[in-house]
Design a protein around this motif. Structure first.
Motif, mmCIF file in Angstrom:
data_model
loop_
_atom_site.group_PDB
_atom_site.id
_atom_site.type_symbol
_atom_site.label_atom_id
_atom_site.label_comp_id
_atom_site.label_asym_id
_atom_site.label_seq_id
_atom_site.Cartn_x
_atom_site.Cartn_y
_atom_site.Cartn_z
ATOM 1 N N VAL A 108 0.844 -1.197 0.000
ATOM 2 C CA VAL A 108 0.000 0.000 0.000
ATOM 3 C C VAL A 108 0.878 1.246 0.000
ATOM 4 N N GLY A 109 1.919 1.233 0.826
ATOM 5 C CA GLY A 109 2.835 2.366 0.863
ATOM 6 C C GLY A 109 3.484 2.620 -0.484
ATOM 7 N N ASP A 110 3.908 1.570 -1.140
ATOM 8 C CA ASP A 110 4.506 1.710 -2.468
ATOM 9 C C ASP A 110 3.487 2.274 -3.460
ATOM 10 N N ALA A 111 2.245 1.831 -3.352
ATOM 11 C CA ALA A 111 1.209 2.274 -4.286
ATOM 12 C C ALA A 111 0.872 3.753 -4.111
ATOM 13 N N ILE A 112 0.816 4.225 -2.876
ATOM 14 C CA ILE A 112 0.400 5.611 -2.656
ATOM 15 C C ILE A 112 1.572 6.568 -2.472
ATOM 16 N N GLY A 113 2.788 6.042 -2.488
ATOM 17 C CA GLY A 113 3.964 6.898 -2.441
ATOM 18 C C GLY A 113 4.441 7.278 -1.055
ATOM 19 N N TRP A 114 4.075 6.516 -0.051
ATOM 20 C CA TRP A 114 4.534 6.753 1.313
ATOM 21 C C TRP A 114 5.066 5.427 1.843
ATOM 22 N N ASN A 115 5.716 5.445 2.998
ATOM 23 C CA ASN A 115 6.269 4.191 3.501
ATOM 24 C C ASN A 115 5.253 3.437 4.366
ATOM 25 N N HIS A 116 5.617 2.233 4.757
ATOM 26 C CA HIS A 116 4.692 1.367 5.491
ATOM 27 C C HIS A 116 4.302 1.957 6.848
ATOM 28 N N ALA A 117 5.198 2.721 7.477
ATOM 29 C CA ALA A 117 4.883 3.314 8.783
ATOM 30 C C ALA A 117 3.777 4.353 8.653
ATOM 31 N N THR A 118 3.791 5.096 7.567
ATOM 32 C CA THR A 118 2.729 6.069 7.324
ATOM 33 C C THR A 118 1.404 5.349 7.097
ATOM 34 N N VAL A 119 1.438 4.260 6.366
ATOM 35 C CA VAL A 119 0.221 3.478 6.126
ATOM 36 C C VAL A 119 -0.301 2.921 7.445
ATOM 37 N N LEU A 120 0.578 2.490 8.323
ATOM 38 C CA LEU A 120 0.169 2.016 9.644
ATOM 39 C C LEU A 120 -0.516 3.139 10.423
ATOM 40 N N TYR A 121 0.035 4.353 10.341
ATOM 41 C CA TYR A 121 -0.595 5.507 10.984
ATOM 42 C C TYR A 121 -1.972 5.773 10.378
ATOM 43 N N TYR A 122 -2.088 5.672 9.055
ATOM 44 C CA TYR A 122 -3.385 5.880 8.408
ATOM 45 C C TYR A 122 -4.407 4.852 8.888
ATOM 46 N N ARG A 123 -3.970 3.609 9.032
ATOM 47 C CA ARG A 123 -4.882 2.565 9.513
ATOM 48 C C ARG A 123 -5.358 2.879 10.925
ATOM 49 N N THR A 124 -4.436 3.320 11.778
ATOM 50 C CA THR A 124 -4.797 3.692 13.146
ATOM 51 C C THR A 124 -5.747 4.888 13.150
ATOM 52 N N MET A 125 -5.483 5.864 12.304
ATOM 53 C CA MET A 125 -6.343 7.040 12.198
ATOM 54 C C MET A 125 -7.763 6.635 11.801
ATOM 55 N N LEU A 126 -7.881 5.743 10.823
ATOM 56 C CA LEU A 126 -9.192 5.287 10.385
ATOM 57 C C LEU A 126 -9.877 4.468 11.471
ATOM 58 N N ASP A 127 -9.150 3.584 12.112
ATOM 59 C CA ASP A 127 -9.717 2.786 13.200
ATOM 60 C C ASP A 127 -10.233 3.678 14.330
ATOM 61 N N ASP A 128 -9.458 4.699 14.702
ATOM 62 C CA ASP A 128 -9.881 5.622 15.759
ATOM 63 C C ASP A 128 -11.106 6.425 15.349
ATOM 64 N N ALA A 129 -11.153 6.831 14.092
ATOM 65 C CA ALA A 129 -12.316 7.578 13.599
ATOM 66 C C ALA A 129 -13.585 6.736 13.707
ATOM 67 N N LEU A 130 -13.450 5.455 13.421
ATOM 68 C CA LEU A 130 -14.614 4.566 13.462
ATOM 69 C C LEU A 130 -14.969 4.158 14.888
ATOM 70 N N LYS A 131 -13.958 3.887 15.694
ATOM 71 C CA LYS A 131 -14.203 3.383 17.040
ATOM 72 C C LYS A 131 -14.578 4.478 18.034
ATOM 73 N N TYR A 132 -13.880 5.621 17.959
ATOM 74 C CA TYR A 132 -14.058 6.666 18.963
ATOM 75 C C TYR A 132 -14.735 7.926 18.426
ATOM 76 N N GLY A 133 -14.971 7.987 17.141
ATOM 77 C CA GLY A 133 -15.605 9.159 16.569
ATOM 78 C C GLY A 133 -14.716 10.389 16.537
ATOM 79 N N THR A 134 -13.398 10.185 16.454
ATOM 80 C CA THR A 134 -12.463 11.309 16.487
ATOM 81 C C THR A 134 -12.520 12.160 15.218
#
Length: 95
Positions: free
Chosen positions: A52-78
């Motif tokens: 995913v990182g290669d596809a969108i032009g960022w590294n895997h750590a950024t993709v991990l942060y994006y996943r956490t951001m999305l999970d938090d948005a869904l779970k906690y309504g952030t």
């Protein structure tokens, strides 16, 4: 459909829902949230963090942060707008 065509299609779909192009290198919040939605779609299709990182032009750590951001948005309504956009994309793509 090739991987590049699929990425372009998904990026255009995210842009149509959010109003922001996820593959631009900008770091404004709406663009980052759009990019996180695109990463979430790709991850839900079984792609690895690195792929995913290669596809969108960022590294895997950024993709991990994006996943956490999305999970938090869904779970906690952030990020309510992000959660609404994710629901729209899920309905369109049957995720």
């Amino acid at each position: 459909m090739t991987a590049a065509m699929q990425l372009d299609y998904l990026a255009a779909l995210v842009e149509s829902v959010t109003g922001y192009a996820p593959l631009t290198p900008r770091r404004s919040r709406p663009v980052v949230e759009a990019r996180a939605l695109l990463a979430g779609i790709l991850l839900s299709q079984g792609q690895s963090l690195t792929a995913v990182g290669d596809a969108i032009g960022w590294n895997h750590a950024t993709v991990l942060y994006y996943r956490t951001m999305l999970d938090d948005a869904l779970k906690y309504g952030t990020r309510p707008e992000m959660a609404r956009n994710w629901a729209k994309l899920k309905n369109i793509l049957d995720l």
